[in-house]
Design a protein around this motif. Sequence first.
Motif, PDB file in Angstrom:
ATOM      1  N   LYS A  61       0.849  -1.187   0.000  1.00 47.07           N
ATOM      2  CA  LYS A  61       0.000   0.000   0.000  1.00 47.07           C
ATOM      3  C   LYS A  61       0.891   1.244   0.000  1.00 47.07           C
ATOM      4  N   THR A  62       0.636   2.157  -0.926  1.00 50.50           N
ATOM      5  CA  THR A  62       1.465   3.364  -0.997  1.00 50.50           C
ATOM      6  C   THR A  62       0.634   4.586  -0.584  1.00 50.50           C
ATOM      7  N   TYR A  63       0.356   5.486  -1.504  1.00 51.52           N
ATOM      8  CA  TYR A  63      -0.326   6.729  -1.132  1.00 51.52           C
ATOM      9  C   TYR A  63      -0.866   7.382  -2.399  1.00 51.52           C
ATOM     10  N   SER A  64      -1.748   8.349  -2.225  1.00 47.77           N
ATOM     11  CA  SER A  64      -2.292   9.083  -3.382  1.00 47.77           C
ATOM     12  C   SER A  64      -2.297  10.593  -3.142  1.00 47.77           C
ATOM     13  N   SER A  65      -1.631  11.040  -2.059  1.00 52.07           N
ATOM     14  CA  SER A  65      -1.574  12.467  -1.739  1.00 52.07           C
ATOM     15  C   SER A  65      -0.346  12.717  -0.862  1.00 52.07           C
ATOM     16  N   ILE A  66      -0.001  13.973  -0.676  1.00 53.94           N
ATOM     17  CA  ILE A  66       1.138  14.316   0.182  1.00 53.94           C
ATOM     18  C   ILE A  66       0.884  13.841   1.613  1.00 53.94           C
ATOM     19  N   TRP A  67      -0.345  14.071   2.092  1.00 53.06           N
ATOM     20  CA  TRP A  67      -0.685  13.618   3.437  1.00 53.06           C
ATOM     21  C   TRP A  67      -0.589  12.098   3.546  1.00 53.06           C
ATOM     22  N   TYR A  69       1.385  10.199   1.807  1.00 52.81           N
ATOM     23  CA  TYR A  69       2.816   9.862   1.810  1.00 52.81           C
ATOM     24  C   TYR A  69       3.399  10.037   3.219  1.00 52.81           C
ATOM     25  N   ILE A  70       3.062  11.142   3.868  1.00 54.17           N
ATOM     26  CA  ILE A  70       3.562  11.392   5.225  1.00 54.17           C
ATOM     27  C   ILE A  70       3.107  10.275   6.174  1.00 54.17           C
ATOM     28  N   CYS A  71       1.854   9.877   6.045  1.00 57.60           N
ATOM     29  CA  CYS A  71       1.330   8.802   6.899  1.00 57.60           C
ATOM     30  C   CYS A  71       2.094   7.501   6.685  1.00 57.60           C
ATOM     31  N   ARG A  72       2.376   7.179   5.410  1.00 56.78           N
ATOM     32  CA  ARG A  72       3.096   5.937   5.125  1.00 56.78           C
ATOM     33  C   ARG A  72       4.533   5.987   5.656  1.00 56.78           C
ATOM     34  N   ILE A  73       5.168   7.145   5.581  1.00 57.71           N
ATOM     35  CA  ILE A  73       6.529   7.272   6.102  1.00 57.71           C
ATOM     36  C   ILE A  73       6.531   7.105   7.623  1.00 57.71           C
ATOM     37  N   LEU A  74       5.500   7.640   8.278  1.00 56.47           N
ATOM     38  CA  LEU A  74       5.397   7.465   9.732  1.00 56.47           C
ATOM     39  C   LEU A  74       5.176   6.002  10.107  1.00 56.47           C
ATOM     40  N   GLN A  75       4.627   5.239   9.177  1.00 56.37           N
ATOM     41  CA  GLN A  75       4.390   3.811   9.415  1.00 56.37           C
ATOM     42  C   GLN A  75       5.567   2.947   8.940  1.00 56.37           C
ATOM     43  N   ALA A  76       6.683   3.594   8.629  1.00 55.59           N
ATOM     44  CA  ALA A  76       7.836   2.882   8.074  1.00 55.59           C
ATOM     45  C   ALA A  76       8.270   1.667   8.909  1.00 55.59           C
ATOM     46  N   PRO A  77       8.333   1.749  10.241  1.00 57.78           N
ATOM     47  CA  PRO A  77       8.744   0.566  11.016  1.00 57.78           C
ATOM     48  C   PRO A  77       7.853  -0.651  10.764  1.00 57.78           C
ATOM     49  N   LEU A  78       6.535  -0.412  10.630  1.00 58.26           N
ATOM     50  CA  LEU A  78       5.611  -1.519  10.361  1.00 58.26           C
ATOM     51  C   LEU A  78       5.825  -2.080   8.955  1.00 58.26           C
ATOM     52  N   ILE A  79       6.059  -1.176   7.982  1.00 52.54           N
ATOM     53  CA  ILE A  79       6.294  -1.614   6.604  1.00 52.54           C
ATOM     54  C   ILE A  79       7.581  -2.419   6.523  1.00 52.54           C
ATOM     55  N   ILE A  80       8.624  -1.933   7.199  1.00 55.96           N
ATOM     56  CA  ILE A  80       9.917  -2.641   7.200  1.00 55.96           C
ATOM     57  C   ILE A  80       9.757  -4.036   7.799  1.00 55.96           C
ATOM     58  N   GLY A 101      11.313   5.700  -6.713  1.00 56.07           N
ATOM     59  CA  GLY A 101      10.159   6.468  -6.267  1.00 56.07           C
ATOM     60  C   GLY A 101      10.362   6.935  -4.833  1.00 56.07           C
ATOM     61  N   PRO A 102       9.414   7.715  -4.295  1.00 57.86           N
ATOM     62  CA  PRO A 102       9.597   8.350  -2.980  1.00 57.86           C
ATOM     63  C   PRO A 102       9.666   7.404  -1.778  1.00 57.86           C
ATOM     64  N   MET A 103       9.124   6.173  -1.894  1.00 58.49           N
ATOM     65  CA  MET A 103       9.119   5.275  -0.739  1.00 58.49           C
ATOM     66  C   MET A 103      10.231   4.230  -0.761  1.00 58.49           C
ATOM     67  N   ASP A 104      11.110   4.290  -1.745  1.00 56.80           N
ATOM     68  CA  ASP A 104      12.071   3.199  -1.949  1.00 56.80           C
ATOM     69  C   ASP A 104      13.111   3.057  -0.845  1.00 56.80           C
ATOM     70  N   LEU A 105      13.390   4.127  -0.112  1.00 66.47           N
ATOM     71  CA  LEU A 105      14.382   4.011   0.961  1.00 66.47           C
ATOM     72  C   LEU A 105      13.906   3.059   2.057  1.00 66.47           C
ATOM     73  N   ILE A 106      12.603   2.873   2.157  1.00 67.28           N
ATOM     74  CA  ILE A 106      12.082   1.898   3.133  1.00 67.28           C
ATOM     75  C   ILE A 106      12.529   0.496   2.735  1.00 67.28           C
ATOM     76  N   MET A 107      12.416   0.179   1.444  1.00 62.35           N
ATOM     77  CA  MET A 107      12.893  -1.118   0.963  1.00 62.35           C
ATOM     78  C   MET A 107      14.416  -1.209   1.104  1.00 62.35           C
ATOM     79  N   ALA A 108      15.111  -0.119   0.783  1.00 62.40           N
ATOM     80  CA  ALA A 108      16.576  -0.120   0.861  1.00 62.40           C
ATOM     81  C   ALA A 108      17.062  -0.407   2.284  1.00 62.40           C
ATOM     82  N   ILE A 109      16.397   0.196   3.273  1.00 63.22           N
ATOM     83  CA  ILE A 109      16.766  -0.033   4.680  1.00 63.22           C
ATOM     84  C   ILE A 109      16.559  -1.503   5.041  1.00 63.22           C
TER      85      ILE A 109
END
Length: 368
Positions: A61-67, A69-80, A101-109
Motif C-alpha cells: 500500500k502506498t499513497y495518493s496524496s502528500i498527506w 505519503y507522510i502517513c506511510r513514512i510514519l508507518q515505516a517501522p511496520l512496513i519494514i 520512487g519516494p518510498m524506496d528508501l524503506i525497501m533499501a533499509i
Amino acid sequence: MKKPLNMLIWQWGRRGAGPKTAVEFSKAVTSIPGINTYLSLSTQAEIVIKANNLVVDLPVKTYSSIWGYICRILQAPLIIASLFKFIKINKINIAICTMPGPMDLIMAITLRLLHIPYVVVVHDVHPHPGDGYLFQHFLQKILIKKSRLTVTFSKYIYKQLLAVDYVPTSQIIEGWHPPFSYKINNSQQSVSGTEIKLLNFGRLLLYKGLDLLEEALDHVSSSKAYRLRIVGHGPQNPLLDRLNARDNVSVENRWVPEEEIAELMQWADVVILPYREASQSGIAATALAFGKPILITNVGGLAEQFKKEDLDLVFICEPTINEIAKGLDQILQLNFPISRKKHDADQEWKELAEHLINEITNKLDKSP
C-alpha cells in the motif's frame, strides 16, 4: 552469485512507465532458467487494478496524496517489519528497483538490514524542466549511493551518472530501453483517409518541445493534409490553448490509461516527438514496436535508441523550429499507409534481461 537466484523486482509507482517497466522486466526475467522472481507493486498501481491475470507477490500500500505519503513514512517501522518477513521467508538474495520512487528508501533499509544487495535502474539523473520531482530526485540520489549496482538505459544517462560521481564506474551497467508491449485490438485498425494522422503523445511539459512544434507548423510547406493529435497530461497553459485552436490540431489534456495506448498507436500514421531534452524515450521505442515512422529531435539519448535497420522509419532532426518543419515536410511526402514489420517487444525485453542478469551476477561475483 550462484543460481538459483531468488530475485525481488519492485516499483511502487501508481501510473505510467514505472509499474509497466517492472512488469515487463519481471516477465522477461521469469523466462530465464535458474531465477525465481518475486514482483512487488503498489496496490494502487493502475496496471494492478486493471489487469486480470497479473500476479503481484508482494503488494504494498502506498499513497495518493502528500498527506498519504507522510502517513506511510510514519508507518515505516511496520512496513519494514512486513518486508523483512517476506524477504526472509522467500530467501531473497538480490533485489532490483526498476524505477525509483519516494518510498524506496524503506525497501533499501530493509535490504541493508538483511545484507542483501540491491540494484537501481536510473532513468534520469537530473529532473527535467517542469517535472516538479525535486524531492524525489534527492531521495533517488541517496538510493543510488547506497545501492550495490546501477543500470542505465542509454549512454547519455551513463555519462551523466559518471559526471555526478554518485557511484564508481565499476558499479554502473549500461543497457537499453526496449519497447513496451500492449495488447492490440485488431478490430480497431487505423481508419484510412486523405489526412495523414500525426500523434504527439506523452506528458505535456516544457521540455517536450510543444512550443517548437507550434512554430514549426507555420513553416511546413507541404500541401498534404494532416491532422495532429496532442495527447497527454500536464498543466493547462496558453500554448496548449493556441495549439487546440488550430483547425487541424486537437489537444487532449488527460491521463491516458494503459488500455488506450495501443489504440492511439494504431490510430497514428506518424509519431512526433520534438523534445528540447530527454534521456531516453519509452514512447519512441513503443512507436517503433508498432512499426510507426517517428520524427524525433537529436537530444539526450534519443538517437542512440535506434538500430541501423530502423533508420528508414526514423527522422532525426535538431531541436529547432526550421529543422522540425523540414522533418515534417519529409514525413508528409511518404506514401501512407506504411507497412512495416513490428518489433517483438517480449523478445527485446528478454534480451535486455539476459544481458543485465549476466552483468549483475558477474559484477557481484567480483565484488568483495
